[in-house]
Design an enzyme around this catalytic site. Structure first.
Site, PDB file in Angstrom:
ATOM      1  N   TYR A   1     -45.622 -11.000 -27.285  1.00 30.34           N
ATOM      2  CA  TYR A   1     -46.970 -11.215 -28.186  1.00 30.34           C
ATOM      3  C   TYR A   1     -48.078 -11.360 -27.049  1.00 30.34           C
ATOM      4  O   TYR A   1     -49.127 -11.113 -27.398  1.00 30.34           O
ATOM      5  CB  TYR A   1     -46.713 -12.606 -29.023  1.00 30.34           C
TER       6      TYR A   1
ATOM      7  N   ARG B   1     -45.200 -11.272 -33.896  1.00 28.84           N
ATOM      8  CA  ARG B   1     -45.267 -12.261 -35.090  1.00 28.84           C
ATOM      9  C   ARG B   1     -45.011 -11.694 -36.292  1.00 28.84           C
ATOM     10  O   ARG B   1     -45.038 -12.279 -37.240  1.00 28.84           O
ATOM     11  CB  ARG B   1     -46.710 -12.767 -35.067  1.00 28.84           C
TER      12      ARG B   1
ATOM     13  N   TYR C   1     -43.332 -19.879 -27.460  1.00 27.43           N
ATOM     14  CA  TYR C   1     -43.835 -20.594 -28.937  1.00 27.43           C
ATOM     15  C   TYR C   1     -42.827 -21.441 -29.649  1.00 27.43           C
ATOM     16  O   TYR C   1     -43.175 -22.501 -30.246  1.00 27.43           O
ATOM     17  CB  TYR C   1     -43.855 -19.482 -29.824  1.00 27.43           C
TER      18      TYR C   1
END
Length: 748
Positions: free
Chosen positions: A595, A630, A711
């Site tokens: 990402y 995502r 994350y």
């Protein structure tokens, strides 16, 4: 001639031919005496006649390189302390080379202790390893029994033939939906989400139905909101779908003439309009709705491959258009109502186009979440409006009441959950989970209140009591959706997106039962199954249990819950110049984007660098994790936008066994998806999660903005491994420098 030019042309990019008979004309047609050439398809052809004299020099270079690396490994470059050399006696290579230390003779090195004898297996443990071949069959038979019993039980409580027919439609649509969605290739999961988003806008049909039968201003307002917001979803969703699919186009692709499918679509609409207006063929409305459902199914089925994806999008658009037309034909509204519907859909369509035209690849996840919230509002508005529009609410049958309640509750959960997901993905809310100490008790309390309100609704109350109960269910379910999504961490957002996508489908199903519209039931089941199938794919890719995701918190099914391992070591950093040299010296390269690449928008300079490497004869591929980004398939869309050929973009299952034979892996903005703790630490929060085994390659370069955890908040031991160097900085800026450096070394 043993090997013809046609045979070389069929070799993969990065292949090398060495012609030992070059001096006498050669055995390979592409050989050029005393030269190294690279063919158009990336095959390196060596025709050197002095290979024997080149070998000593190559051998000396390799040996000197190994010696220099060995000396550097004990010097200040490693210890980071001036004039301090660290000699590791536990390192077999160092100890074996050590002759004298501080005036003391250290040679020869002591012999290592003999390996311990393998422990004998206990007879009892050997017996416990017997495979139970009967267990999976028994489990399958049990599930089949539950399914059969459930279906027959529905038949026992069915109130009328209309409900049985609708249930049949629902069941068959579920089966078709699962099969169609499982056939969609992973690279097209993002377009799949966009298509289902657009098709879920058929909640507009419920709004149209309500507008045509409205008996109060309040009901008309709810119907107008449902119709307008749904149309935003339809138009915006299909525009986003087209933009994503167009990114996968290549200059070498043959011309496409999908506009020709507009002819049969327009012909079908004209045929239906004429038949409906004639009044002589009353069943044409049902046939048109069936055709619309089939076209929507085709819209998803077309995404099974790149070659049919755009045809699938066209099919979905035609299906929704025919669904709207068949609803108008079925309702036969007066001119004023028709004009009102057209105006509302025009406003919604304009808003959808405005939003869709401005969506960028990095904004796809939050856009999808925002569109989900519109479907939730539309479903709840239509359900509440339908209840308020009933002449006598106490006379509504149980199926109708249950449908109203379910559409209201599911729509409300979808709306608030999607808004929270939008906030987290867009950076407006923190991605960390909201860890309230009474989280589970809050969820149970809100769930109990929602069920209690449902019991009141199912009792067939008078208008006032029913509206109060429905409003209570709407409020508590909305709070439940907000709280549950807020309690889920950012690492689980790909799963949350697919769950919300599934919710929007089930809300549509409930609306179909409520209004007795098979097309809504068909499309809703299709979308519900689509989201459910994607959710399973995402959970499998993260080794997560769906229940644990929805209830918040992190941790895989394999995590033992103990203290995570502490990995010790020192991070080594590299620079752009050394990385460029490494890339040019390598033959096989795998790039693993995450990402971070999407956020930095570094896909274009990355594409330039890849083009240079491939033209230099390097074998370059991309490895994509199923949950990279995502939302499902986001990185595939991102690379397609930059023009990266999709035939060099491979999934985890296709590429994971190739890292052992790879010279260098370039990781760009990925962290959790390459974390070796998933395999090495049974107590890690990501234990058992399938990851890309980048650490098995000869050299790993990790490009990150900082050394922070990913994350999921889990430390990554790959950063500390001997064959890993960190290249810190902004992904786009670093990719631009790498592209320039590689071009300079390649002489371009």
């Amino acid at each position: 001639m043993f090997i013809s030019q046609d045979m070389v042309a069929k070799m993969k990019s990065g292949s090398v031919t060495v012609d030992l008979a070059a001096e006498s004309g050669g055995n390979i047609e592409t050989t050029v005496k005393d030269e190294k050439i690279i063919t158009d398809n990336g095959v390196t052809c060596l025709g050197y006649t002095d290979l024997a004299s080149r070998l000593p020099t190559t051998s000396s270079s390799l040996y000197s390189n190994n010696i220099s690396k060995f000396l550097l490994s004990i010097g200040p470059q490693t210890t980071k302390v001036k004039d301090y050399f660290y000699i590791d006696h536990e390192d077999d290579a160092v100890r074996g080379m050590l002759a004298v230390e501080n005036g003391k003779l250290m040679w020869p090195a002591p012999m290592p202790p003999p390996p311990a004898a393998p422990a004998k297996k206990d007879q009892k443990s050997a017996e416990s390893e017997v495979v139970d071949y009967r267990a999976p069959y028994a489990q399958g038979a049990k599930r089949a029994g539950y399914l059969a019993g459930g279906v027959l039980a529905v038949g026992c409580i069915s109130p009328d033939p209309a409900f049985s027919a609708m249930f049949t439609t629902f069941a068959l649509s579920n089966i078709i939906g699962v099969q169609v969605v499982l056939g969609v290739t992973h690279a097209l999961h993002s377009p799949l989400m966009a298509v289902t988003n657009a098709i879920s806008g058929t909640t507009a049909l419920g709004g149209m139905h309500l507008l045509a039968h409205s008996n109060s201003a309040g009901v008309s307002a709810l119907a107008a909101a449902a119709t307008t917001l749904s149309t935003v979803n339809i138009v915006g969703g299909f525009i986003v779908t087209k933009k994503m699919l167009d990114m996968f186009k290549r200059p070498t692709d043959p011309p496409e003439y999908y506009h020709l499918y507009g002819i049969p679509a327009a012909g079908s609409l004209a045929f239906y309009t004429a038949g409906s207006m004639s009044g002589h063929v009353p069943e044409i409305d049902s046939a048109a709705a069936t055709l619309a459902g089939l076209l929507c199914i085709g819209g998803i089925g077309g995404l099974s491959s790149q070659s049919t994806a755009r045809l699938g999008a066209a099919s979905g658009q035609a299906g929704v258009a025919l669904g709207v037309a068949s609803t108008l034909g079925h309702l036969h509204p007066d001119f004023a109502t028709t004009a009102k519907i057209a105006t509302l859909m025009g406003i919604g369509g304009a808003a959808g186009k405005y939003i869709g035209d401005r969506v960028e690849p990095t904004s796809l996840p939050q856009t999808v979440a925002a569109f989900h919230s519109l479907v939730g509002i539309a479903a709840s508005a239509a359900a509440v409006g339908d209840f308020a529009n009933a002449p006598v609410t106490a006379e509504l049958d149980k199926v109708h009441l249950a449908s109203i309640y379910l559409a209201t509750v599911i729509g409300s959960v979808t709306c608030t959950g999607s808004l929270v997901a939008f906030g987290k993905l867009d950076g407006r809310l923190t991605s960390a989970p909201m860890q309230h100490p009474a989280r589970d008790r809050i969820n149970m309390g809100l769930g109990a209140a929602t069920l209690g309100a449902g019991a009141v609704v199912m009792g067939g109350p008078e208008f006032g009591t029913g509206m109060a109960a429905l409003g209570g269910a709407l409020t508590t379910s909305g709070l439940l959706g907000w709280h549950m999504t807020a309690s889920i961490g950012g690492a689980d957002m790909p799963v949350v997106i697919t769950v919300l996508n599934s919710y929007s489908g089930w809300a549509l199903c409930a609306e179909g039962f409520m209004l007795d519209m098979p097309i809504l039931t068909t499309v809703g089941a299709l979308i519900g199954c689509s989201g459910a199938a994607l959710t399973k794919i995402m959970c499998d890719a993260m080794n997560r249990d769906i229940l644990s995701v929805i209830l918040g918190g992190y941790g895989t099914k394999s995590s033992r819950g103990g203290a995570a391992m502490k990995f010790e070591g020192e991070v080594t950093q590299t620079n752009v110049d050394d990385t460029c040299k490494l890339l040019m010296e390598s033959e096989t390269i795998i790039i693993v984007p995450g990402y971070g690449l999407a956020v930095a928008k570094g896909q274009y300079p990355l594409k330039d660098m890849v083009d240079t490497l491939r033209s230099a004869g390097k074998k370059v591929r991309f490895g994509i994790h199923p949950v990279a980004g995502r939302m499902p398939g986001q990185l595939n869309v991102l690379l397609a936008e930059a023009g990266v050929p999709y035939d060099i973009v491979e999934e985890l299952e296709e590429i994971n066994d190739d890292f052992d034979d790879t010279d260098v892996v370039l990781v760009i903005g990925a962290n959790d998806t390459i974390n070796s703790a998933a395999e090495d630490d049974p107590n890690s929060e990501i234990a058992g999660m399938p990851v890309l085994r980048v650490w098995k390659s000869k050299q790993v370069i990790v490009m990150k903005r900082s050394l922070a955890a990913g994350y999921a908040g889990v430390e990554n031991p790959v950063f500390l491994k001997d064959n890993t160097d960190m290249l810190l900085g902004d992904a786009k800026d670093t990719c631009e420098k790498l592209a320039v450096g590689v071009k300079a070394l390649a002489g371009k």
